[in-house]
Write an enzyme that holds these catalytic residues in place. Structure first.
Site, PDB file in Angstrom:
ATOM      1  N   ARG A  62     -10.334   0.339   8.172  1.00 26.77           N
ATOM      2  CA  ARG A  62      -9.936  -1.043   8.450  1.00 26.77           C
ATOM      3  C   ARG A  62     -11.090  -1.847   9.031  1.00 26.77           C
ATOM      4  O   ARG A  62     -10.925  -3.041   9.305  1.00 26.77           O
ATOM      5  CB  ARG A  62      -8.776  -1.056   9.443  1.00 26.77           C
ATOM      6  CG  ARG A  62      -7.402  -1.123   8.774  1.00 26.77           C
ATOM      7  CD  ARG A  62      -6.365  -1.068   9.884  1.00 26.77           C
ATOM      8  NE  ARG A  62      -5.123  -1.700   9.584  1.00 26.77           N
ATOM      9  CZ  ARG A  62      -4.044  -1.059   9.150  1.00 26.77           C
ATOM     10  NH1 ARG A  62      -4.095   0.220   8.888  1.00 26.77           N
ATOM     11  NH2 ARG A  62      -2.916  -1.703   8.974  1.00 26.77           N
ATOM     12  N   ARG A 115      10.907  -6.096   5.431  1.00 26.85           N
ATOM     13  CA  ARG A 115      10.780  -4.669   5.777  1.00 26.85           C
ATOM     14  C   ARG A 115      11.247  -4.439   7.216  1.00 26.85           C
ATOM     15  O   ARG A 115      11.899  -3.444   7.511  1.00 26.85           O
ATOM     16  CB  ARG A 115       9.328  -4.227   5.595  1.00 26.85           C
ATOM     17  CG  ARG A 115       9.107  -2.745   5.911  1.00 26.85           C
ATOM     18  CD  ARG A 115       7.694  -2.307   5.550  1.00 26.85           C
ATOM     19  NE  ARG A 115       6.696  -2.885   6.427  1.00 26.85           N
ATOM     20  CZ  ARG A 115       5.371  -2.788   6.237  1.00 26.85           C
ATOM     21  NH1 ARG A 115       4.905  -2.156   5.177  1.00 26.85           N
ATOM     22  NH2 ARG A 115       4.527  -3.339   7.087  1.00 26.85           N
ATOM     23  N   ARG A 126      11.028  -1.351  11.769  1.00 27.00           N
ATOM     24  CA  ARG A 126       9.691  -0.997  12.227  1.00 27.00           C
ATOM     25  C   ARG A 126       9.277  -1.989  13.319  1.00 27.00           C
ATOM     26  O   ARG A 126       9.336  -3.208  13.106  1.00 27.00           O
ATOM     27  CB  ARG A 126       8.730  -1.027  11.033  1.00 27.00           C
ATOM     28  CG  ARG A 126       7.411  -0.405  11.366  1.00 27.00           C
ATOM     29  CD  ARG A 126       6.540  -0.314  10.151  1.00 27.00           C
ATOM     30  NE  ARG A 126       5.241  -0.831  10.468  1.00 27.00           N
ATOM     31  CZ  ARG A 126       4.200  -0.762   9.674  1.00 27.00           C
ATOM     32  NH1 ARG A 126       4.322  -0.193   8.491  1.00 27.00           N
ATOM     33  NH2 ARG A 126       3.050  -1.253  10.034  1.00 27.00           N
ATOM     34  N   LYS A 129       0.820  -1.209   0.000  1.00 27.51           N
ATOM     35  CA  LYS A 129       0.000   0.000   0.000  1.00 27.51           C
ATOM     36  C   LYS A 129       0.863   1.273   0.000  1.00 27.51           C
ATOM     37  O   LYS A 129       0.605   2.198  -0.747  1.00 27.51           O
ATOM     38  CB  LYS A 129      -0.948   0.029   1.210  1.00 27.51           C
ATOM     39  CG  LYS A 129      -1.944  -1.125   1.237  1.00 27.51           C
ATOM     40  CD  LYS A 129      -3.017  -0.913   2.297  1.00 27.51           C
ATOM     41  CE  LYS A 129      -2.495  -0.939   3.720  1.00 27.51           C
ATOM     42  NZ  LYS A 129      -2.015  -2.267   4.163  1.00 27.51           N
ATOM     43  N   ARG A 175      -1.378  -9.422  13.208  1.00 28.66           N
ATOM     44  CA  ARG A 175      -1.914  -8.386  12.294  1.00 28.66           C
ATOM     45  C   ARG A 175      -2.659  -9.031  11.135  1.00 28.66           C
ATOM     46  O   ARG A 175      -3.704  -8.527  10.704  1.00 28.66           O
ATOM     47  CB  ARG A 175      -0.774  -7.499  11.784  1.00 28.66           C
ATOM     48  CG  ARG A 175      -0.327  -6.483  12.828  1.00 28.66           C
ATOM     49  CD  ARG A 175       1.059  -5.951  12.565  1.00 28.66           C
ATOM     50  NE  ARG A 175       1.177  -5.199  11.341  1.00 28.66           N
ATOM     51  CZ  ARG A 175       2.329  -5.015  10.697  1.00 28.66           C
ATOM     52  NH1 ARG A 175       3.452  -5.531  11.167  1.00 28.66           N
ATOM     53  NH2 ARG A 175       2.360  -4.315   9.593  1.00 28.66           N
TER      54      ARG A 175
HETATM   55  P1  AMP Z   1      -0.082   0.341   8.982  1.00 27.31           P
HETATM   56  O1  AMP Z   1       1.114   1.238   8.893  1.00 27.31           O
HETATM   57  O2  AMP Z   1      -1.241   0.830   8.139  1.00 27.31           O
HETATM   58  O3  AMP Z   1       0.236  -1.118   8.742  1.00 27.31           O
HETATM   59  O4  AMP Z   1      -0.618   0.434  10.495  1.00 27.31           O
HETATM   60  C1  AMP Z   1       0.178   0.011  11.585  1.00 27.31           C
HETATM   61  C2  AMP Z   1      -0.699  -0.197  12.816  1.00 27.31           C
HETATM   62  O5  AMP Z   1      -1.356   1.028  13.168  1.00 27.31           O
HETATM   63  C3  AMP Z   1      -1.835  -1.209  12.636  1.00 27.31           C
HETATM   64  O6  AMP Z   1      -1.395  -2.542  12.833  1.00 27.31           O
HETATM   65  C4  AMP Z   1      -2.815  -0.738  13.702  1.00 27.31           C
HETATM   66  O7  AMP Z   1      -2.399  -1.144  14.991  1.00 27.31           O
HETATM   67  C5  AMP Z   1      -2.682   0.778  13.637  1.00 27.31           C
HETATM   68  N1  AMP Z   1      -3.641   1.354  12.661  1.00 27.31           N
HETATM   69  C6  AMP Z   1      -3.329   1.980  11.480  1.00 27.31           C
HETATM   70  N2  AMP Z   1      -4.437   2.368  10.833  1.00 27.31           N
HETATM   71  C7  AMP Z   1      -5.485   1.973  11.617  1.00 27.31           C
HETATM   72  C8  AMP Z   1      -6.904   2.058  11.483  1.00 27.31           C
HETATM   73  N3  AMP Z   1      -7.482   2.597  10.406  1.00 27.31           N
HETATM   74  N4  AMP Z   1      -7.658   1.528  12.490  1.00 27.31           N
HETATM   75  C9  AMP Z   1      -7.103   0.977  13.574  1.00 27.31           C
HETATM   76  N5  AMP Z   1      -5.787   0.842  13.753  1.00 27.31           N
HETATM   77  C10 AMP Z   1      -4.963   1.340  12.792  1.00 27.31           C
END
Ligand code: AMP
Length: 191
Positions: free
Chosen positions: A91, A130, A136, A14, A147
């Site tokens: 999400r 990654r 990260r 993404k 996740r």
């Molecule tokens: P990402 O960078 O999009 O993979 O997000 C990393 C983490 O941030 C996720 O595993 C969630 O814990 C939190 N997170 C990001 N976006 C959301 C969302 N829209 N709703 C809930 N948690 C989120």
């Protein structure tokens, strides 16, 4: 104006494809994961709350996440004139419903959902790679499995949700970054 959601499992590309879409279409990037990581890095109250969920591979509660997004849209309204790409949001179904309300009140709408489809083994390989490259914190095997589990239970229903609305564009998310982007571009240029 073009407003997109880039949708897919953790590790589906993404962030990478968002960058290319932004370069081509001049959209404003809203990555909720990045917004939260920034709060964590700055040690804000919100960052402290977010860290507890992120480190467990869990989602931040919907109400909190929706109010964060509302705030991001308010603060950046001058940057969103060409449109927005939402990366990592929505999400859950309640987040998707809230997004419609948040967009409506700004006279905006979601034009397309770009769904990156990648098989599970490749997702795990990519995320672990990654993790090694970027350090990260949530890119380790234990958290990745949680996740992906959260993704399958809470986020995949959105695929049907946006198919029903006629907005979902499936994209084969394996292959080179450029070939994937070309598939996306073909879809977007034909909207
Ligand atoms: P990402 O960078 O999009 O993979 O997000 C990393 C983490 O941030 C996720 O595993 C969630 O814990 C939190 N997170 C990001 N976006 C959301 C969302 N829209 N709703 C809930 N948690 C989120």
């Amino acid at each position: 104006m073009l407003n997109l959601i880039i949708f897919g499992a953790p590790g589906s590309g993404k962030g990478t494809q968002s960058e290319k879409i932004i370069d081509n279409y001049g959209l404003y990037h809203i990555s909720t994961g990045e917004v939260l990581r920034d709060h964590i890095a700055r040690g804000t109250e919100l960052g402290k709350i977010a860290d507890k969920y992120i480190s467990q591979g869990q989602l931040i509660p919907d109400d909190l996440m929706i109010s964060i997004l509302d705030d991001v849209l308010d603060k950046n309204s001058h940057l969103t004139t060409k449109g927005v790409i939402f990366d990592g949001f929505p999400r859950t179904i309640p987040q998707a419903e809230a997004l419609t309300t948040l967009m409506d009140k700004r006279n905006m709408k979601v034009d397309a959902v770009v769904g990156l489809e990648v098989n599970e083994n490749e997702l795990i390989d990519r995320i672990l790679k990654r993790g090694q490259e970027t350090h990260r914190a949530d890119d380790n095997l234990e958290t990745v499995k949680k996740r992906l589990d959260v993704y399958h239970h809470q986020t995949t229903p959105l695929r049907e949700y946006y198919i029903d609305k006629g907005l979902y564009h499936p994209i084969q998310g394996s292959g080179s970054v450029d070939s994937i982007f070309n598939s996306i571009k073909t879809r977007l240029d034909n909207l």
